[in-house]
Design a protein around this motif. Structure first.
Motif, PDB file in Angstrom:
ATOM      1  N   MET A 112      14.447  45.933 -49.770  1.00  0.00           N
ATOM      2  CA  MET A 112      14.231  45.572 -48.371  1.00  0.00           C
ATOM      3  C   MET A 112      15.184  44.456 -47.976  1.00  0.00           C
ATOM      4  N   ASN A 113      15.833  44.588 -46.842  1.00  0.00           N
ATOM      5  CA  ASN A 113      16.748  43.575 -46.317  1.00  0.00           C
ATOM      6  C   ASN A 113      16.147  42.945 -45.067  1.00  0.00           C
ATOM      7  N   ILE A 114      16.022  41.612 -45.092  1.00  0.00           N
ATOM      8  CA  ILE A 114      15.430  40.875 -43.973  1.00  0.00           C
ATOM      9  C   ILE A 114      16.460  39.881 -43.455  1.00  0.00           C
ATOM     10  N   LEU A 115      16.627  39.833 -42.130  1.00  0.00           N
ATOM     11  CA  LEU A 115      17.517  38.871 -41.492  1.00  0.00           C
ATOM     12  C   LEU A 115      16.696  37.946 -40.612  1.00  0.00           C
ATOM     13  N   LEU A 116      16.809  36.636 -40.849  1.00  0.00           N
ATOM     14  CA  LEU A 116      16.150  35.628 -40.024  1.00  0.00           C
ATOM     15  C   LEU A 116      17.182  34.995 -39.103  1.00  0.00           C
ATOM     16  N   VAL A 117      16.893  34.931 -37.832  1.00  0.00           N
ATOM     17  CA  VAL A 117      17.786  34.304 -36.872  1.00  0.00           C
ATOM     18  C   VAL A 117      17.102  33.061 -36.326  1.00  0.00           C
ATOM     19  N   LYS A 118      17.511  31.921 -36.815  1.00  0.00           N
ATOM     20  CA  LYS A 118      17.081  30.623 -36.297  1.00  0.00           C
ATOM     21  C   LYS A 118      18.293  29.716 -36.390  1.00  0.00           C
ATOM     22  N   LEU A 119      19.012  29.560 -35.288  1.00  0.00           N
ATOM     23  CA  LEU A 119      20.306  28.896 -35.292  1.00  0.00           C
ATOM     24  C   LEU A 119      20.191  27.381 -35.291  1.00  0.00           C
ATOM     25  N   SER A 120      19.277  26.856 -34.516  1.00  0.00           N
ATOM     26  CA  SER A 120      19.125  25.427 -34.309  1.00  0.00           C
ATOM     27  C   SER A 120      17.750  25.220 -33.664  1.00  0.00           C
ATOM     28  N   SER A 121      17.377  24.002 -33.309  1.00  0.00           N
ATOM     29  CA  SER A 121      17.963  22.741 -33.678  1.00  0.00           C
ATOM     30  C   SER A 121      17.392  22.310 -35.019  1.00  0.00           C
ATOM     31  N   ILE A 122      17.675  21.085 -35.437  1.00  0.00           N
ATOM     32  CA  ILE A 122      17.228  20.641 -36.749  1.00  0.00           C
ATOM     33  C   ILE A 122      15.711  20.776 -36.902  1.00  0.00           C
ATOM     34  N   GLY A 123      14.967  20.268 -35.917  1.00  0.00           N
ATOM     35  CA  GLY A 123      13.517  20.342 -36.004  1.00  0.00           C
ATOM     36  C   GLY A 123      12.999  21.765 -36.004  1.00  0.00           C
ATOM     37  N   ASP A 124      13.610  22.623 -35.196  1.00  0.00           N
ATOM     38  CA  ASP A 124      13.172  24.018 -35.133  1.00  0.00           C
ATOM     39  C   ASP A 124      13.457  24.751 -36.439  1.00  0.00           C
ATOM     40  N   VAL A 125      14.566  24.430 -37.075  1.00  0.00           N
ATOM     41  CA  VAL A 125      14.877  25.049 -38.369  1.00  0.00           C
ATOM     42  C   VAL A 125      13.856  24.596 -39.411  1.00  0.00           C
ATOM     43  N   VAL A 126      13.497  23.311 -39.391  1.00  0.00           N
ATOM     44  CA  VAL A 126      12.445  22.819 -40.293  1.00  0.00           C
ATOM     45  C   VAL A 126      11.141  23.573 -40.043  1.00  0.00           C
ATOM     46  N   HIS A 127      10.816  23.797 -38.779  1.00  0.00           N
ATOM     47  CA  HIS A 127       9.573  24.501 -38.436  1.00  0.00           C
ATOM     48  C   HIS A 127       9.538  25.931 -38.969  1.00  0.00           C
ATOM     49  N   THR A 128      10.688  26.512 -39.209  1.00  0.00           N
ATOM     50  CA  THR A 128      10.760  27.901 -39.658  1.00  0.00           C
ATOM     51  C   THR A 128      10.627  28.027 -41.172  1.00  0.00           C
ATOM     52  N   LEU A 129      10.742  26.931 -41.901  1.00  0.00           N
ATOM     53  CA  LEU A 129      10.688  26.988 -43.371  1.00  0.00           C
ATOM     54  C   LEU A 129       9.389  27.611 -43.896  1.00  0.00           C
ATOM     55  N   PRO A 130       8.203  27.294 -43.325  1.00  0.00           N
ATOM     56  CA  PRO A 130       6.989  27.956 -43.829  1.00  0.00           C
ATOM     57  C   PRO A 130       7.002  29.470 -43.639  1.00  0.00           C
ATOM     58  N   SER A 131       7.648  29.951 -42.579  1.00  0.00           N
ATOM     59  CA  SER A 131       7.739  31.398 -42.378  1.00  0.00           C
ATOM     60  C   SER A 131       8.624  32.033 -43.436  1.00  0.00           C
TER      61      SER A 131
END
Length: 349
Positions: A1-20
């Motif tokens: 399975m190939n999964i692509l995550l698109v979260k470009l910015s900002s710093i805080g938003d990228v941190v928020h995506t780590l649990p996902s």
């Protein structure tokens, strides 16, 4: 399975995506996961073992070059190479965690089979997806992003924030502290006065200076000031203090900053990317909120303290304001009282 995550910015938003990311990796341990990120936020995910490949977008740099009319051939070549890499895997699932036009275009360009995004139609982004989930703005961003993982069968428990910090970054961060007269093994406070999302998030310079002095005088803790490209703000704050503060403006990478925050007793900051880094590494945050909503973007976790004036107009989500009264009504005493709660060994908090 190939999964692509698109979260470009900002710093805080990228941190928020780590649990996902962690939830998806736990659900699909054999999947190949690619993350597309912009250059400014790369340090947050660089070296993360849950990611198989990182694609780095130079969008801001490319746009700046093209606008200035320089290095056009080289820039167009970089864009073409980026798009070729974006399309070189047959993605089964592509997730747009941003829901903006710039991210939705990449989702569409990836040619993934299942293009997943929010149904909110922000910037018409939903037109680029073939599968949508509701965007519940009543949730914190961390929990809202985790809705994608749940939609794909994950069952996340406690959100997992993982920031890879190499040994050289730890050594460098501690050397900066020691060279500035701050013992990384003893309590110290960090003041992070900058936020780049608008003047409505900024606390007064003289209050940061007064707070730093009182932390030193009343708690006995050294103060460290961090930030990047403050336009002279950090220098003015340090100069206004009667006690000595260690000014580390423009002297740390994001990974070094993360380790420095990990060593700190507390970080005092407005709503900003550094606030989310501090929360992610488990350091108590005293967060100063005005125009933004802590229920959506506050420091994630139960150990933190949010201070706000709770005016009828707040949160307004504006970037400019004639009075900024919601931030001016936050006093030094209010913030210092919150900092006092974190006096004592970290392990017993």
């Amino acid at each position: 399975m190939n999964i692509l995550l698109v979260k470009l910015s900002s710093i805080g938003d990228v941190v928020h995506t780590l649990p996902s990311l962690a939830a998806l990796r736990n659900r699909y341990p054999e999947a190949h996961i690619t993350w597309v990120v912009e250059e400014e936020s790369l340090d947050i995910i660089q070296g993360n073992p849950k990611i198989d490949r990182i694609l780095v977008s130079g969008r801001k740099r490319w746009a700046r070059r093209l606008k200035e009319g320089r290095d056009i051939g080289e820039t167009l070549g970089e864009i073409r190479r980026f798009l070729r890499e974006l399309r070189d895997r047959p993605y089964d699932v592509v997730i747009d965690f941003m829901g903006l036009l710039k991210s939705a275009i990449l989702v569409f360009a990836s040619r993934g089979r299942q293009k997943l995004g929010y149904d909110s139609m922000q910037e018409m982004s939903a037109l680029f997806y073939n599968e949508k989930i509701p965007e519940d703005m009543g949730k914190h961003a961390v929990d809202r992003y985790l809705d994608f993982a749940r939609h794909l069968g994950a069952q996340p428990a406690e959100p997992e924030f993982y920031l890879y910090i190499p040994e050289e970054s730890r050594i460098r961060a501690e050397a900066l502290l020691r060279d500035g007269g701050v013992d990384p093994e003893s309590p110290f406070a960090v003041l992070s006065p900058m936020s780049y999302a608008g003047e409505t998030r900024l606390w007064e310079d003289d209050r940061f200076a007064a707070l730093g002095d009182r932390i030193r005088q009343e708690l006995g803790w050294p103060t460290v000031i961090t930030g990047h490209e403050s336009g002279g703000r950090i220098g003015r704050i340090a100069a206004a203090m009667g006690t000595k503060a260690l000014n580390l403006e423009n002297r740390t990478t994001l990974k070094e900053l993360a380790h420095l925050y990990h060593r700190a007793a507390v970080v005092v900051t407005p709503d900003s990317g550094p606030m989310h880094i501090a929360a992610a590494v488990g350091t108590p945050v005293v967060a100063l909120f005005g125009a933004s909503d802590p229920a959506r973007t506050g420091p994630y976790g139960k150990i933190h303290t949010v201070i706000r004036a709770d005016l009828p107009c707040s949160p307004c989500f504006k970037k400019t304001c004639d009075t900024r009264q919601c931030m001016k009504d936050i006093s030094v005493n209010m913030v210092l009282d919150a900092v006092r709660r974190y006096v004592g060994p970290k392990e017993i908090r």
